[in-house]
Design a protein around this motif. Structure first.
Motif, PDB file in Angstrom:
ATOM      1  N   ASP A  57       0.830  -1.209   0.000  1.00 18.08           N
ATOM      2  CA  ASP A  57       0.000   0.000   0.000  1.00 18.08           C
ATOM      3  C   ASP A  57       0.863   1.256   0.000  1.00 18.08           C
ATOM      4  N   ALA A  58       1.964   1.227   0.770  1.00 14.41           N
ATOM      5  CA  ALA A  58       2.830   2.418   0.847  1.00 14.41           C
ATOM      6  C   ALA A  58       3.473   2.717  -0.508  1.00 14.41           C
ATOM      7  N   ALA A  59       3.834   1.669  -1.235  1.00  9.64           N
ATOM      8  CA  ALA A  59       4.523   1.882  -2.511  1.00  9.64           C
ATOM      9  C   ALA A  59       3.565   2.153  -3.658  1.00  9.64           C
ATOM     10  N   MET A  60       2.342   1.641  -3.548  1.00 13.77           N
ATOM     11  CA  MET A  60       1.433   1.658  -4.704  1.00 13.77           C
ATOM     12  C   MET A  60       0.334   2.721  -4.609  1.00 13.77           C
ATOM     13  N   SER A  61       0.286   3.469  -3.496  1.00 19.77           N
ATOM     14  CA  SER A  61      -0.847   4.394  -3.326  1.00 19.77           C
ATOM     15  C   SER A  61      -0.806   5.579  -4.278  1.00 19.77           C
ATOM     16  N   GLY A  62       0.329   5.831  -4.900  1.00 16.75           N
ATOM     17  CA  GLY A  62       0.404   6.918  -5.882  1.00 16.75           C
ATOM     18  C   GLY A  62      -0.046   6.495  -7.273  1.00 16.75           C
ATOM     19  N   ASN A  63      -0.434   5.225  -7.416  1.00 13.48           N
ATOM     20  CA  ASN A  63      -0.935   4.717  -8.702  1.00 13.48           C
ATOM     21  C   ASN A  63      -2.438   4.500  -8.579  1.00 13.48           C
ATOM     22  N   LEU A  64      -3.189   5.379  -9.214  1.00 11.23           N
ATOM     23  CA  LEU A  64      -4.645   5.320  -9.087  1.00 11.23           C
ATOM     24  C   LEU A  64      -5.244   4.394 -10.138  1.00 11.23           C
ATOM     25  N   CYS A  65      -6.386   3.781  -9.766  1.00  8.65           N
ATOM     26  CA  CYS A  65      -7.119   2.945 -10.708  1.00  8.65           C
ATOM     27  C   CYS A  65      -8.588   3.312 -10.619  1.00  8.65           C
ATOM     28  N   ARG A  66      -9.088   3.954 -11.661  1.00  9.90           N
ATOM     29  CA  ARG A  66     -10.496   4.363 -11.661  1.00  9.90           C
ATOM     30  C   ARG A  66     -11.417   3.154 -11.564  1.00  9.90           C
ATOM     31  N   CYS A  67     -10.965   2.003 -12.053  1.00 10.60           N
ATOM     32  CA  CYS A  67     -11.800   0.804 -12.030  1.00 10.60           C
ATOM     33  C   CYS A  67     -11.729   0.081 -10.690  1.00 10.60           C
ATOM     34  N   GLY A  68     -10.873   0.527  -9.797  1.00  5.57           N
ATOM     35  CA  GLY A  68     -10.831  -0.067  -8.462  1.00  5.57           C
ATOM     36  C   GLY A  68     -10.287  -1.475  -8.425  1.00  5.57           C
ATOM     37  N   THR A  69      -9.244  -1.751  -9.171  1.00 11.38           N
ATOM     38  CA  THR A  69      -8.697  -3.115  -9.197  1.00 11.38           C
ATOM     39  C   THR A  69      -7.700  -3.363  -8.049  1.00 11.38           C
ATOM     40  N   TYR A  70      -7.708  -2.494  -7.057  1.00 15.34           N
ATOM     41  CA  TYR A  70      -6.682  -2.567  -6.006  1.00 15.34           C
ATOM     42  C   TYR A  70      -6.548  -3.938  -5.342  1.00 15.34           C
ATOM     43  N   PRO A  71      -7.660  -4.611  -4.972  1.00 18.10           N
ATOM     44  CA  PRO A  71      -7.479  -5.928  -4.311  1.00 18.10           C
ATOM     45  C   PRO A  71      -6.740  -6.924  -5.213  1.00 18.10           C
ATOM     46  N   ARG A  72      -7.041  -6.879  -6.519  1.00 22.39           N
ATOM     47  CA  ARG A  72      -6.360  -7.822  -7.421  1.00 22.39           C
ATOM     48  C   ARG A  72      -4.892  -7.418  -7.626  1.00 22.39           C
ATOM     49  N   ILE A  73      -4.631  -6.107  -7.621  1.00 20.54           N
ATOM     50  CA  ILE A  73      -3.230  -5.648  -7.733  1.00 20.54           C
ATOM     51  C   ILE A  73      -2.416  -6.210  -6.569  1.00 20.54           C
TER      52      ILE A  73
END
Ligand code: FES
Ligand code: FES
Lengths: 154, 222
Positions: free
Chosen positions: A125-141
Protein backbone atom coordinates in the motif's frame (compact mmCIF):
# COMPACT_ATOMS: atom_id res chain seq x y z
CA UNK A 1 18.46 20.07 -27.28
CA UNK A 2 19.87 16.77 -28.45
CA UNK A 3 19.83 14.01 -25.87
CA UNK A 4 21.03 10.42 -26.16
CA UNK A 5 19.87 7.64 -23.89
CA UNK A 6 18.65 4.05 -23.94
CA UNK A 7 15.08 2.86 -24.02
CA UNK A 8 14.46 -0.84 -23.42
CA UNK A 9 18.11 -1.52 -24.18
CA UNK A 10 18.20 0.30 -27.54
CA UNK A 11 20.17 3.51 -28.05
CA UNK A 12 17.96 6.50 -28.87
CA UNK A 13 18.70 10.09 -29.70
CA UNK A 14 16.11 12.86 -29.89
CA UNK A 15 16.24 16.58 -30.51
CA UNK A 16 13.54 18.15 -28.34
CA UNK A 17 12.92 21.06 -25.97
CA UNK A 18 14.97 20.68 -22.77
CA UNK A 19 11.81 20.79 -20.65
CA UNK A 20 9.87 18.23 -22.68
CA UNK A 21 8.55 15.50 -20.37
CA UNK A 22 9.93 12.01 -20.94
CA UNK A 23 6.31 10.94 -21.41
CA UNK A 24 6.05 12.96 -24.64
CA UNK A 25 9.48 11.79 -25.78
CA UNK A 26 8.33 8.19 -25.40
CA UNK A 27 4.86 8.54 -26.87
CA UNK A 28 5.25 11.21 -29.54
CA UNK A 29 8.88 10.88 -30.62
CA UNK A 30 9.59 7.19 -30.11
CA UNK A 31 6.09 5.82 -30.72
CA UNK A 32 6.05 3.88 -27.45
CA UNK A 33 2.42 4.39 -26.46
CA UNK A 34 2.21 1.69 -23.79
CA UNK A 35 3.05 4.37 -21.20
CA UNK A 36 -0.12 6.35 -20.53
CA UNK A 37 -0.96 9.99 -19.86
CA UNK A 38 -3.42 10.53 -17.05
CA UNK A 39 -2.77 13.87 -15.38
CA UNK A 40 0.65 15.28 -16.27
CA UNK A 41 1.25 16.39 -12.66
CA UNK A 42 2.28 13.19 -10.85
CA UNK A 43 -1.15 12.67 -9.35
CA UNK A 44 -2.11 9.38 -11.01
CA UNK A 45 0.90 7.14 -11.76
CA UNK A 46 -0.32 6.09 -15.23
CA UNK A 47 2.97 7.24 -16.79
CA UNK A 48 5.28 5.23 -14.49
CA UNK A 49 8.46 3.90 -16.13
CA UNK A 50 11.88 2.95 -14.77
CA UNK A 51 14.74 5.43 -15.05
CA UNK A 52 18.11 3.89 -14.18
CA UNK A 53 16.27 1.13 -12.36
CA UNK A 54 13.97 3.34 -10.31
CA UNK A 55 10.25 3.93 -10.82
CA UNK A 56 9.56 7.51 -11.87
CA UNK A 57 6.63 9.44 -13.26
CA UNK A 58 7.56 10.04 -16.90
CA UNK A 59 5.43 13.21 -16.91
CA UNK A 60 7.85 14.76 -14.39
CA UNK A 61 11.20 13.80 -15.91
CA UNK A 62 12.47 16.43 -18.33
CA UNK A 63 14.41 15.58 -21.48
CA UNK A 64 17.41 17.47 -20.09
CA UNK A 65 17.69 14.84 -17.30
CA UNK A 66 18.01 11.96 -19.76
CA UNK A 67 21.53 12.14 -21.17
CA UNK A 68 23.11 8.70 -20.71
CA UNK A 69 20.09 7.35 -18.84
CA UNK A 70 18.51 3.91 -19.19
CA UNK A 71 14.74 3.93 -19.47
CA UNK A 72 12.60 0.82 -19.20
CA UNK A 73 8.96 0.97 -20.31
CA UNK A 74 6.16 -1.58 -20.27
CA UNK A 75 7.19 -2.57 -23.80
CA UNK A 76 10.60 -3.68 -22.51
CA UNK A 77 9.70 -5.23 -19.16
CA UNK A 78 8.92 -8.64 -20.63
CA UNK A 79 8.20 -10.19 -24.00
CA UNK A 80 4.95 -11.92 -25.02
CA UNK A 81 6.74 -15.27 -25.01
CA UNK A 82 8.65 -14.51 -21.81
CA UNK A 83 6.56 -12.33 -19.51
CA UNK A 84 8.04 -10.63 -16.49
CA UNK A 85 6.84 -12.31 -13.28
CA UNK A 86 4.64 -9.29 -12.52
CA UNK A 87 2.97 -9.48 -15.94
CA UNK A 88 2.52 -13.23 -15.52
CA UNK A 89 0.84 -12.72 -12.14
CA UNK A 90 -1.31 -9.93 -13.62
CA UNK A 91 -2.64 -12.31 -16.27
CA UNK A 92 -3.17 -15.07 -13.74
CA UNK A 93 -5.18 -12.77 -11.47
CA UNK A 94 -6.92 -11.02 -14.38
CA UNK A 95 -6.06 -7.71 -12.73
CA UNK A 96 -6.91 -5.33 -15.55
CA UNK A 97 -10.39 -3.95 -16.08
CA UNK A 98 -10.26 -1.08 -18.59
CA UNK A 99 -6.47 -1.37 -18.45
CA UNK A 100 -5.60 2.31 -18.70
CA UNK A 101 -3.69 2.50 -15.43
CA UNK A 102 -2.16 -0.93 -15.69
CA UNK A 103 1.16 -0.30 -17.40
CA UNK A 104 1.93 2.20 -14.66
CA UNK A 105 0.76 -0.21 -11.97
CA UNK A 106 2.92 -3.01 -13.38
CA UNK A 107 6.03 -0.83 -13.67
CA UNK A 108 5.57 0.44 -10.10
CA UNK A 109 4.99 -3.11 -8.82
CA UNK A 110 8.11 -4.40 -10.62
CA UNK A 111 10.19 -1.59 -9.07
CA UNK A 112 8.75 -2.39 -5.63
CA UNK A 113 9.76 -6.06 -5.95
CA UNK A 114 13.26 -5.08 -7.06
CA UNK A 115 13.70 -3.26 -3.76
CA UNK A 116 11.58 -5.47 -1.53
CA UNK A 117 11.22 -9.08 -2.73
CA UNK A 118 8.52 -10.01 -0.19
CA UNK A 119 6.42 -6.93 0.63
CA UNK A 120 3.65 -7.04 3.25
CA UNK A 121 0.19 -5.63 2.52
CA UNK A 122 1.18 -2.38 4.24
CA UNK A 123 4.40 -2.14 2.24
CA UNK A 124 2.46 -2.72 -0.97
CA UNK A 125 0.00 0.00 0.00
CA UNK A 126 2.83 2.42 0.85
CA UNK A 127 4.52 1.88 -2.51
CA UNK A 128 1.43 1.66 -4.70
CA UNK A 129 -0.85 4.39 -3.33
CA UNK A 130 0.40 6.92 -5.88
CA UNK A 131 -0.93 4.72 -8.70
CA UNK A 132 -4.65 5.32 -9.09
CA UNK A 133 -7.12 2.94 -10.71
CA UNK A 134 -10.50 4.36 -11.66
CA UNK A 135 -11.80 0.80 -12.03
CA UNK A 136 -10.83 -0.07 -8.46
CA UNK A 137 -8.70 -3.12 -9.20
CA UNK A 138 -6.68 -2.57 -6.01
CA UNK A 139 -7.48 -5.93 -4.31
CA UNK A 140 -6.36 -7.82 -7.42
CA UNK A 141 -3.23 -5.65 -7.73
CA UNK A 142 -2.28 -6.53 -4.20
CA UNK A 143 -2.93 -10.25 -4.70
CA UNK A 144 -0.96 -10.26 -7.95
CA UNK A 145 2.03 -8.55 -6.31
CA UNK A 146 2.12 -11.28 -3.64
CA UNK A 147 1.92 -13.90 -6.41
CA UNK A 148 4.68 -12.22 -8.41
CA UNK A 149 6.86 -12.10 -5.28
CA UNK A 150 6.47 -15.87 -4.96
CA UNK A 151 7.26 -16.45 -8.62
CA UNK A 152 10.42 -14.35 -8.34
CA UNK A 153 11.45 -16.18 -5.17
CA UNK A 154 10.71 -19.60 -6.67
CA UNK B 1 35.18 44.84 13.58
CA UNK B 2 33.05 42.98 11.17
CA UNK B 3 34.09 40.39 8.67
CA UNK B 4 32.59 41.08 5.27
CA UNK B 5 32.02 38.05 3.16
CA UNK B 6 30.44 37.78 -0.21
CA UNK B 7 29.57 34.24 -1.05
CA UNK B 8 28.94 33.38 -4.62
CA UNK B 9 26.32 30.71 -4.41
CA UNK B 10 26.89 28.87 -7.61
CA UNK B 11 29.47 27.45 -9.92
CA UNK B 12 30.55 27.64 -13.50
CA UNK B 13 30.23 30.10 -16.32
CA UNK B 14 26.76 31.31 -15.41
CA UNK B 15 28.01 32.29 -11.97
CA UNK B 16 31.08 33.98 -13.42
CA UNK B 17 28.99 36.02 -15.80
CA UNK B 18 26.61 36.86 -13.02
CA UNK B 19 29.47 38.20 -10.92
CA UNK B 20 29.49 41.16 -13.30
CA UNK B 21 26.05 42.05 -11.99
CA UNK B 22 26.13 41.69 -8.20
CA UNK B 23 22.84 40.82 -6.52
CA UNK B 24 21.19 39.84 -9.77
CA UNK B 25 19.73 36.36 -10.02
CA UNK B 26 21.41 33.86 -12.31
CA UNK B 27 18.20 32.93 -14.03
CA UNK B 28 18.27 31.96 -17.66
CA UNK B 29 15.46 30.51 -19.72
CA UNK B 30 13.31 27.95 -17.92
CA UNK B 31 15.27 24.79 -17.29
CA UNK B 32 18.63 26.45 -17.73
CA UNK B 33 19.19 27.60 -14.17
CA UNK B 34 22.29 25.98 -12.79
CA UNK B 35 23.28 28.44 -10.10
CA UNK B 36 21.61 30.39 -7.36
CA UNK B 37 21.52 34.06 -6.49
CA UNK B 38 24.46 35.89 -5.01
CA UNK B 39 23.95 36.07 -1.25
CA UNK B 40 26.14 38.55 0.57
CA UNK B 41 26.41 38.70 4.30
CA UNK B 42 28.38 40.37 7.00
CA UNK B 43 29.15 38.51 10.18
CA UNK B 44 28.63 41.01 12.99
CA UNK B 45 30.97 40.87 15.98
CA UNK B 46 29.34 38.67 18.66
CA UNK B 47 27.79 40.90 21.29
CA UNK B 48 27.65 43.91 18.96
CA UNK B 49 23.88 43.57 18.41
CA UNK B 50 21.42 44.48 21.19
CA UNK B 51 19.23 41.57 22.35
CA UNK B 52 16.06 43.46 21.36
CA UNK B 53 17.22 43.55 17.73
CA UNK B 54 18.12 39.87 17.98
CA UNK B 55 14.65 39.09 19.32
CA UNK B 56 13.04 40.99 16.45
CA UNK B 57 15.20 39.08 13.97
CA UNK B 58 14.09 35.81 15.54
CA UNK B 59 10.44 36.77 15.13
CA UNK B 60 11.04 37.03 11.38
CA UNK B 61 13.08 33.81 11.39
CA UNK B 62 10.16 32.01 12.99
CA UNK B 63 7.73 33.45 10.45
CA UNK B 64 9.92 31.89 7.77
CA UNK B 65 10.58 28.48 9.29
CA UNK B 66 6.97 27.98 10.39
CA UNK B 67 5.71 28.90 6.91
CA UNK B 68 4.30 25.95 4.93
CA UNK B 69 7.12 26.14 2.35
CA UNK B 70 9.58 25.26 5.13
CA UNK B 71 7.58 23.50 7.86
CA UNK B 72 5.74 21.07 5.57
CA UNK B 73 8.91 19.00 5.18
CA UNK B 74 10.46 19.76 8.59
CA UNK B 75 8.15 17.20 10.19
CA UNK B 76 8.53 14.90 13.15
CA UNK B 77 8.89 11.22 13.82
CA UNK B 78 5.96 10.04 11.75
CA UNK B 79 8.03 10.97 8.67
CA UNK B 80 4.91 12.24 6.92
CA UNK B 81 5.36 15.43 4.91
CA UNK B 82 2.42 17.83 5.05
CA UNK B 83 0.35 19.68 2.53
CA UNK B 84 -0.74 23.07 3.78
CA UNK B 85 -1.00 26.63 2.66
CA UNK B 86 -3.65 28.94 1.26
CA UNK B 87 -5.13 26.38 -1.12
CA UNK B 88 -5.52 23.62 1.47
CA UNK B 89 -7.41 25.13 4.38
CA UNK B 90 -6.27 23.01 7.32
CA UNK B 91 -2.88 21.28 7.04
CA UNK B 92 -3.16 17.64 6.01
CA UNK B 93 -0.67 14.86 5.44
CA UNK B 94 0.75 14.58 1.91
CA UNK B 95 -1.69 12.71 -0.32
CA UNK B 96 -1.02 9.27 -1.80
CA UNK B 97 -0.41 7.77 1.63
CA UNK B 98 3.14 9.12 1.54
CA UNK B 99 5.54 8.38 4.36
CA UNK B 100 9.21 9.03 3.83
CA UNK B 101 10.28 6.32 6.30
CA UNK B 102 13.21 6.56 8.67
CA UNK B 103 15.44 7.10 5.65
CA UNK B 104 13.49 10.36 5.17
CA UNK B 105 13.83 9.81 1.38
CA UNK B 106 11.13 7.15 1.05
CA UNK B 107 13.61 4.28 0.61
CA UNK B 108 11.35 1.94 2.62
CA UNK B 109 8.16 3.05 0.88
CA UNK B 110 8.12 5.17 -2.26
CA UNK B 111 11.17 7.27 -3.06
CA UNK B 112 10.52 11.03 -3.01
CA UNK B 113 12.36 11.18 -6.35
CA UNK B 114 9.64 9.09 -8.01
CA UNK B 115 7.84 12.41 -8.46
CA UNK B 116 10.11 15.16 -7.04
CA UNK B 117 12.91 15.36 -9.56
CA UNK B 118 16.43 16.68 -8.94
CA UNK B 119 16.36 19.61 -11.32
CA UNK B 120 16.96 23.29 -10.60
CA UNK B 121 14.07 24.38 -12.81
CA UNK B 122 11.58 25.50 -10.13
CA UNK B 123 8.91 26.42 -12.66
CA UNK B 124 6.28 23.70 -12.19
CA UNK B 125 2.59 23.59 -13.07
CA UNK B 126 0.10 24.23 -10.27
CA UNK B 127 -0.23 21.13 -8.06
CA UNK B 128 2.64 19.38 -9.81
CA UNK B 129 5.37 18.13 -7.46
CA UNK B 130 8.07 20.72 -6.79
CA UNK B 131 11.63 20.09 -7.93
CA UNK B 132 14.96 21.32 -6.60
CA UNK B 133 18.61 21.11 -7.50
CA UNK B 134 19.23 18.72 -4.58
CA UNK B 135 17.68 15.28 -4.13
CA UNK B 136 14.26 15.74 -2.53
CA UNK B 137 14.08 14.49 1.07
CA UNK B 138 12.85 15.35 4.52
CA UNK B 139 15.38 17.03 6.81
CA UNK B 140 16.60 15.03 9.83
CA UNK B 141 13.88 14.44 12.40
CA UNK B 142 15.62 16.53 15.07
CA UNK B 143 15.10 19.59 12.84
CA UNK B 144 11.33 19.45 13.35
CA UNK B 145 9.57 22.80 12.82
CA UNK B 146 6.06 21.66 11.89
CA UNK B 147 3.72 22.15 14.85
CA UNK B 148 6.52 23.63 16.96
CA UNK B 149 6.31 26.91 18.92
CA UNK B 150 8.76 29.78 18.47
CA UNK B 151 10.42 28.85 21.77
CA UNK B 152 10.84 25.23 20.67
CA UNK B 153 12.29 26.19 17.29
CA UNK B 154 14.63 28.71 18.94
CA UNK B 155 15.88 26.06 21.38
CA UNK B 156 16.50 23.69 18.48
CA UNK B 157 18.37 26.24 16.39
CA UNK B 158 20.52 27.15 19.41
CA UNK B 159 21.50 23.54 20.08
CA UNK B 160 24.30 22.22 17.81
CA UNK B 161 23.18 18.67 18.68
CA UNK B 162 20.03 19.46 16.71
CA UNK B 163 21.49 21.57 13.90
CA UNK B 164 23.88 19.03 12.48
CA UNK B 165 26.64 20.61 14.59
CA UNK B 166 26.17 24.10 13.12
CA UNK B 167 26.50 27.32 15.08
CA UNK B 168 24.70 30.50 13.92
CA UNK B 169 27.37 31.44 11.38
CA UNK B 170 27.33 27.92 9.95
CA UNK B 171 23.54 27.98 9.82
CA UNK B 172 23.70 31.14 7.70
CA UNK B 173 26.40 29.62 5.51
CA UNK B 174 24.32 26.47 5.11
CA UNK B 175 21.53 28.62 3.65
CA UNK B 176 23.81 30.19 1.04
CA UNK B 177 25.33 26.84 0.13
CA UNK B 178 21.92 25.29 -0.38
CA UNK B 179 21.01 28.22 -2.60
CA UNK B 180 24.14 27.63 -4.67
CA UNK B 181 22.78 24.18 -5.55
CA UNK B 182 19.32 25.62 -6.20
CA UNK B 183 18.24 23.52 -3.23
CA UNK B 184 15.21 23.52 -0.96
CA UNK B 185 16.01 26.77 0.84
CA UNK B 186 16.11 28.78 -2.38
CA UNK B 187 13.02 26.89 -3.56
CA UNK B 188 11.13 28.15 -0.49
CA UNK B 189 11.19 31.66 -1.97
CA UNK B 190 10.66 30.46 -5.57
CA UNK B 191 8.23 27.59 -5.10
CA UNK B 192 6.69 27.46 -8.56
CA UNK B 193 3.10 26.53 -9.38
CA UNK B 194 0.69 28.74 -7.50
CA UNK B 195 2.36 28.23 -4.14
CA UNK B 196 2.84 31.09 -1.73
CA UNK B 197 6.55 31.77 -1.18
CA UNK B 198 8.10 32.00 2.27
CA UNK B 199 7.95 35.55 3.70
CA UNK B 200 10.68 38.20 3.31
CA UNK B 201 13.62 36.98 1.21
CA UNK B 202 16.54 34.59 1.46
CA UNK B 203 18.86 37.61 1.81
CA UNK B 204 16.82 38.94 4.76
CA UNK B 205 16.66 35.47 6.32
CA UNK B 206 20.46 35.10 6.20
CA UNK B 207 20.88 38.57 7.71
CA UNK B 208 18.33 37.75 10.43
CA UNK B 209 20.17 34.56 11.41
CA UNK B 210 23.42 36.50 11.70
CA UNK B 211 21.77 39.34 13.65
CA UNK B 212 20.11 36.89 16.02
CA UNK B 213 23.36 34.98 16.49
CA UNK B 214 25.46 38.06 17.17
CA UNK B 215 22.84 39.20 19.69
CA UNK B 216 23.48 36.03 21.70
CA UNK B 217 20.65 33.92 20.20
CA UNK B 218 17.85 35.36 22.39
CA UNK B 219 14.80 33.08 22.52
CA UNK B 220 11.13 33.91 23.12
CA UNK B 221 9.35 32.42 26.12
CA UNK B 222 6.56 30.77 24.15
S1 FES C 1 0.41 11.27 -16.10
FE1 FES C 1 2.19 11.18 -14.88
S2 FES C 1 1.39 10.74 -12.92
FE2 FES C 1 -0.42 11.10 -14.09
S1 FES D 1 -8.06 -0.82 -14.84
FE1 FES D 1 -9.24 0.91 -15.41
S2 FES D 1 -8.20 2.53 -14.46
FE2 FES D 1 -7.22 0.80 -13.66
Amino acid sequence: MKVSFKVNGAAQSVDVAAEMPLLWVLRDHLGLTGTKYGCGIAQCGACTVHLDGQAVRACQVQAQELEGAEVLTIEGLGRPEALHAVQDAWVEHQVAQCGYCQSGQIMQAAALLDLNPAPSDDEIDAAMSGNLCRCGTYPRIRAAIHAAAQKLEG
Amino acid sequence: MSQAITRRAGLGLAALLCALAPLSLALGPAGAETSGPEISFEIPEPGSVPPTLGAEAFERIYEVVSHPRCANCHVGEDNRPMWSGPSYGAPRPHGMNITAGESRIGAETLLCSTCHRTNGDFDTDPHAPPRAGLDWRLPPVEFQWFDRSAAQVCAQLSDPERTGGRDWVELARHLTEDAGHRGFVLWGWNPGGNREPAPYSLQTHVEDILTWGAAGMPCPES
